[in-house]
Design an enzyme around this catalytic site. Structure first.
Site, short mmCIF file in Angstrom:
data_model
loop_
_atom_site.label_atom_id
_atom_site.label_comp_id
_atom_site.label_asym_id
_atom_site.label_seq_id
_atom_site.Cartn_x
_atom_site.Cartn_y
_atom_site.Cartn_z
N VAL A 76 -1.89 -48.98 -28.15
CA VAL A 76 -1.66 -47.54 -27.95
C VAL A 76 -2.29 -47.07 -26.64
CG1 VAL A 76 -2.01 -45.24 -28.91
CG2 VAL A 76 -1.49 -47.15 -30.44
N ARG B 179 -13.38 -54.55 -25.61
CA ARG B 179 -14.23 -55.67 -26.06
C ARG B 179 -14.25 -56.79 -25.02
NH1 ARG B 179 -13.37 -55.51 -32.00
NH2 ARG B 179 -11.24 -56.15 -31.55
N GLU C 73 -3.17 -35.57 -33.78
CA GLU C 73 -1.74 -35.71 -34.11
C GLU C 73 -1.35 -37.18 -34.33
OE1 GLU C 73 0.78 -32.95 -34.38
OE2 GLU C 73 1.28 -34.73 -35.54
N VAL D 57 -1.38 -39.32 -37.97
CA VAL D 57 -0.40 -39.32 -39.07
C VAL D 57 1.01 -39.47 -38.51
CG1 VAL D 57 0.58 -38.00 -41.01
CG2 VAL D 57 -1.87 -37.88 -40.53
N GLY E 234 2.57 -41.60 -36.46
CA GLY E 234 2.83 -42.00 -35.08
C GLY E 234 3.35 -40.91 -34.19
N GLY F 262 3.48 -54.80 -32.91
CA GLY F 262 2.42 -53.82 -32.61
C GLY F 262 2.39 -52.65 -33.57
N ASP G 40 -3.82 -47.17 -45.48
CA ASP G 40 -3.44 -46.47 -44.24
C ASP G 40 -2.58 -45.24 -44.61
OD1 ASP G 40 -3.03 -46.52 -41.14
OD2 ASP G 40 -1.02 -46.35 -41.97
N LYS H 69 -3.56 -41.02 -44.50
CA LYS H 69 -2.70 -40.00 -43.88
C LYS H 69 -2.37 -38.90 -44.89
CE LYS H 69 -0.73 -43.53 -40.85
NZ LYS H 69 0.35 -44.50 -40.72
N GLY I 42 3.66 -47.92 -33.46
CA GLY I 42 4.12 -48.56 -32.22
C GLY I 42 3.52 -47.89 -31.00
#
Ligand code: HSE
Length: 440
Positions: A16, A49, A133, A136, A138, A191, A205, A209, A307
């Site tokens: 992202v 990282r 935003e 939840v 995408g 992804g 997940d 949401k 995505g």
């Protein structure tokens, strides 16, 4: 010429984050035009990282550090974007940024569903907003819809498909004939999955949401341990085949519903949805949330739920909103509770009809034993089925399916525990809700 040059600090620069960089590169002029040249936005620092990994072609090496503190404290960073996920370091990053009065943009639903109350208190105390935003669905602007556009409505229901990874997996199992693990691998490669894909497939997940949406709609803090959540790990091809035969489609559905006494029903689980319902056509990585307000009636928010680019779209939208903080003041944007009276409906009291699959020993009496146990507790059966091989009708079956009439989930659970104790039943029964969703 922009009046304010606003620096962005990124905590996390994965799928992202890369999408955010690319969208800002591609559309910076457009964004400036739309903001009437009040500001320009650019990424100044990013915590990652592995500093050696090449992420985007035009980024200078000096952009990257392994120390998130350096990002948050950098004098040229005005807004902090948190995209690392999790609820510990991510919490520290957001809290530190807020204390420095730097607005935050995050896509971290687990963080806000589990620890949002603490963070939004801080946000209010420091008069510094958290925008979320991207947390939840995408690229679908459903947070702004529920928080702003529907502010004049009592929200009656919100039901939807809000995990792209599990929706993708279910569709590939249904239409592509893939097994569960191959479909999960595909979703990861595209992804869609979280860094820890367990959260995608175990339902959490989507549940996080749904908790966020419910908190915005009903104004009280929802303890996640009281929320009923089941994922797709136990869905098998046989369930999908039965659903198809019966005129349903299997979806991981999240349901939020206000009952007449004010109790809020909130649950996420694999469900049978009638093929004729619009949600049954939501496929692949797409998400859809059907929101029904007392004034607005039903609206469907549909789009890409995961995505790189869709999620980056929401992050950039929030960045622009956060940037306005530097032009006007924005204050806090969160969901500080405004009522103590809110309560969740105990899952035992929720009612639907059900599809239940029992793994059994095929021996005389097995169907009767299960049926009697259900009948003794007053649970009606609307159909039963076990697969028969027409070439070999004597072949033993392993799975026995019962379709059950509507009853409270608590009663079903008690009766299924009795069924599970029968010698002929070999494992915990698998339950799907048969959801009757409003169609208008
Ligand atoms: N892993 C998430 C999904 C990404 O599959 O929906 C967006 O939250």
């Amino acid at each position: 010429m922009a009046t304010h040059h606003i620096g962005i600090g990124m905590a996390g620069f994965g799928t992202v984050g890369t999408g955010v960089w690319e969208a800002l590169e591609r559309n910076s002029q457009l964004i400036s035009n739309r903001a009437k040249d009040a500001f320009s936005l650019s990424i100044k620092k990013a915590a990652v990282r592995d500093i050696t990994k090449k992420r985007v072609p035009n980024a200078p090496d000096s952009l990257f550090t392994t120390d998130w503190m350096e990002v948050v404290h950098a004098p040229d960073v005005d807004i902090v974007v948190e995209l690392i996920g999790g609820t510990t370091t991510a919490f520290d990053i957001v809290a530190e940024a807020i204390k420095l009065k730097k607005p935050v943009v995050t896509g971290n639903k687990a963080l806000l569903a589990e620890r949002g109350e603490e963070l939004f208190k801080l946000s209010s105390e420091y008069d510094t907003p958290i925008h979320f935003e991207a947390a939840v669905a995408g690229g679908i602007p459903v947070i702004k819809a529920v928080q702003d556009s529907y502010v004049g409505n009592r929200i009656e229901t919100m039901s939807g498909i809000i995990n792209g990874t599990s929706n993708y997996i279910l569709e590939r199992m249904t239409c592509g004939g893939l097994d569960y693990l191959t479909a999960l691998k595909e979703a990861q490669e595209l992804g869609y999955a979280e860094a820890d894909p367990a959260l995608d497939v175990n339902g959490w997940d989507a549940a996080h949401k749904a908790i966020l949406l419910a908190t915005l709609a009903y104004g009280f803090t929802i303890p996640s341990e009281q929320v009923y959540v089941r994922g797709i790990e136990r869905v098998r091809t046989i369930d999908i085949d039965f659903a198809t035969q019966l005129g349903y489609v299997v979806k991981l559905l999240s349901v939020v519903r206000e009952h007449e006494d004010g109790a809020i029903e909130l649950r996420t689980q694999p469900s049978f949805i009638a093929k004729s319902h619009i949600l049954s056509s939501v496929n692949g990585v797409f998400n859809a949330v059907a929101v029904r307000g007392d004034a607005s009636g039903e609206a469907l928010f549909y789009g890409r739920g995961a995505g790189k680019e869709p999620t980056a779209s929401s992050v950039v939208g929030d960045l622009v909103e956060a940037a306005y903080t530097f032009v006007h003041t924005a204050g806090h944007r969160g969901f500080l509770p405004y009522t103590d009276a809110g309560k969740l409906l105990p899952i035992e009291e929720t009612e639907t009809s059900y599809y239940v699959r029992f793994e059994v020993d095929d021996r005389p009496g097995v169907i009767a034993q299960i049926a009697n146990t259900l009948a003794d507790d007053g649970i009606g059966i609307s159909g039963t089925h076990s697969p028969v091989d027409p070439e070999n009708p004597d072949k033993e079956f392993r799975d026995m399916v019962f379709l059950l009439h509507t009853c409270p989930f608590g009663k079903l659970t008690e009766t299924l525990a009795k069924c599970e104790a029968l010698d002929c039943v070999k494992d915990e029964p698998v339950v799907f809700r048969i959801e009757q969703l409003a169609t208008s």
